[in-house]
Design a protein around this motif. Sequence first.
Motif, PDB file in Angstrom:
ATOM      1  N   THR A  82       0.838  -1.183   0.000  1.00  0.00           N
ATOM      2  CA  THR A  82       0.000   0.000   0.000  1.00  0.00           C
ATOM      3  C   THR A  82       0.878   1.239   0.000  1.00  0.00           C
ATOM      4  OG1 THR A  82      -1.667  -1.187   1.264  1.00  0.00           O
ATOM      5  CG2 THR A  82      -1.856   1.202   1.195  1.00  0.00           C
ATOM      6  N   THR A  83       0.572   2.173  -0.834  1.00  0.00           N
ATOM      7  CA  THR A  83       1.332   3.408  -0.925  1.00  0.00           C
ATOM      8  C   THR A  83       1.277   4.179   0.390  1.00  0.00           C
ATOM      9  OG1 THR A  83       0.818   3.551  -3.265  1.00  0.00           O
ATOM     10  CG2 THR A  83       1.593   5.550  -2.212  1.00  0.00           C
ATOM     11  N   ILE A  84       0.124   4.213   1.002  1.00  0.00           N
ATOM     12  CA  ILE A  84      -0.042   4.958   2.252  1.00  0.00           C
ATOM     13  C   ILE A  84       0.886   4.393   3.322  1.00  0.00           C
ATOM     14  CG2 ILE A  84      -1.646   5.554   4.106  1.00  0.00           C
ATOM     15  CD1 ILE A  84      -3.895   5.422   1.965  1.00  0.00           C
ATOM     16  N   LEU A  85       0.922   3.083   3.430  1.00  0.00           N
ATOM     17  CA  LEU A  85       1.741   2.456   4.468  1.00  0.00           C
ATOM     18  C   LEU A  85       3.234   2.660   4.221  1.00  0.00           C
ATOM     19  CD1 LEU A  85      -0.239  -0.845   5.093  1.00  0.00           C
ATOM     20  CD2 LEU A  85      -0.303   1.280   6.394  1.00  0.00           C
ATOM     21  N   SER A  86       3.635   2.843   2.970  1.00  0.00           N
ATOM     22  CA  SER A  86       5.045   3.087   2.696  1.00  0.00           C
ATOM     23  C   SER A  86       5.429   4.549   2.980  1.00  0.00           C
ATOM     24  CB  SER A  86       5.386   2.718   1.249  1.00  0.00           C
ATOM     25  OG  SER A  86       4.688   3.552   0.347  1.00  0.00           O
ATOM     26  N   GLU A  87       4.437   5.420   3.061  1.00  0.00           N
ATOM     27  CA  GLU A  87       4.688   6.843   3.289  1.00  0.00           C
ATOM     28  C   GLU A  87       4.595   7.246   4.761  1.00  0.00           C
ATOM     29  OE1 GLU A  87       5.499   9.243   1.011  1.00  0.00           O
ATOM     30  OE2 GLU A  87       5.597   7.707  -0.546  1.00  0.00           O
ATOM     31  N   ILE A  88       3.818   6.500   5.539  1.00  0.00           N
ATOM     32  CA  ILE A  88       3.609   6.835   6.949  1.00  0.00           C
ATOM     33  C   ILE A  88       4.110   5.673   7.794  1.00  0.00           C
ATOM     34  CG2 ILE A  88       1.903   7.350   8.743  1.00  0.00           C
ATOM     35  CD1 ILE A  88       0.042   8.382   6.632  1.00  0.00           C
ATOM     36  N   GLU A  89       4.858   5.996   8.821  1.00  0.00           N
ATOM     37  CA  GLU A  89       5.355   4.951   9.708  1.00  0.00           C
ATOM     38  C   GLU A  89       4.290   4.642  10.760  1.00  0.00           C
ATOM     39  OE1 GLU A  89       9.276   4.314  12.391  1.00  0.00           O
ATOM     40  OE2 GLU A  89       9.512   5.268  10.428  1.00  0.00           O
ATOM     41  N   LEU A  90       3.784   3.402  10.723  1.00  0.00           N
ATOM     42  CA  LEU A  90       2.742   2.972  11.649  1.00  0.00           C
ATOM     43  C   LEU A  90       3.125   1.649  12.286  1.00  0.00           C
ATOM     44  CD1 LEU A  90      -0.411   3.543   9.395  1.00  0.00           C
ATOM     45  CD2 LEU A  90       0.432   5.048  11.183  1.00  0.00           C
ATOM     46  N   SER A  91       2.599   1.433  13.473  1.00  0.00           N
ATOM     47  CA  SER A  91       2.781   0.124  14.093  1.00  0.00           C
ATOM     48  C   SER A  91       2.029  -0.900  13.255  1.00  0.00           C
ATOM     49  CB  SER A  91       2.231   0.136  15.523  1.00  0.00           C
ATOM     50  OG  SER A  91       0.810   0.262  15.494  1.00  0.00           O
ATOM     51  N   ASP A  92       2.376  -2.165  13.406  1.00  0.00           N
ATOM     52  CA  ASP A  92       1.686  -3.216  12.661  1.00  0.00           C
ATOM     53  C   ASP A  92       0.187  -3.200  12.955  1.00  0.00           C
ATOM     54  OD1 ASP A  92       4.072  -4.015  11.554  1.00  0.00           O
ATOM     55  OD2 ASP A  92       4.323  -5.765  12.848  1.00  0.00           O
TER      56      ASP A  92
END
Length: 79
Positions: A1-11
């Motif tokens: 997902t593009t969003i997940l590659s741009e924002i650092e989030l916990s699993d």
Amino acid sequence: TTILSEIELSDEKAKFLEQTLYAKYANNALKIKGKNLSQDEKKNVYKNAFKATRKVLRKQFSETEVKSIIRLERQANKK
């Protein structure tokens, strides 16, 4: 997902985001596909889904994160 590659989030948050966005798109499809809706009716479905999704996201994410997610989602949808 593009969003997940741009924002650092916990699993955990990444999984929540994926599930939330998937549910939004699946529900939109169910409400629109094969229903012969006008452009205005489709726009209304999308607008209501946007509001509902934003409300759900605010339960897990900060306002800044929600704005970033929405911005990145719109960018991804334009591609």
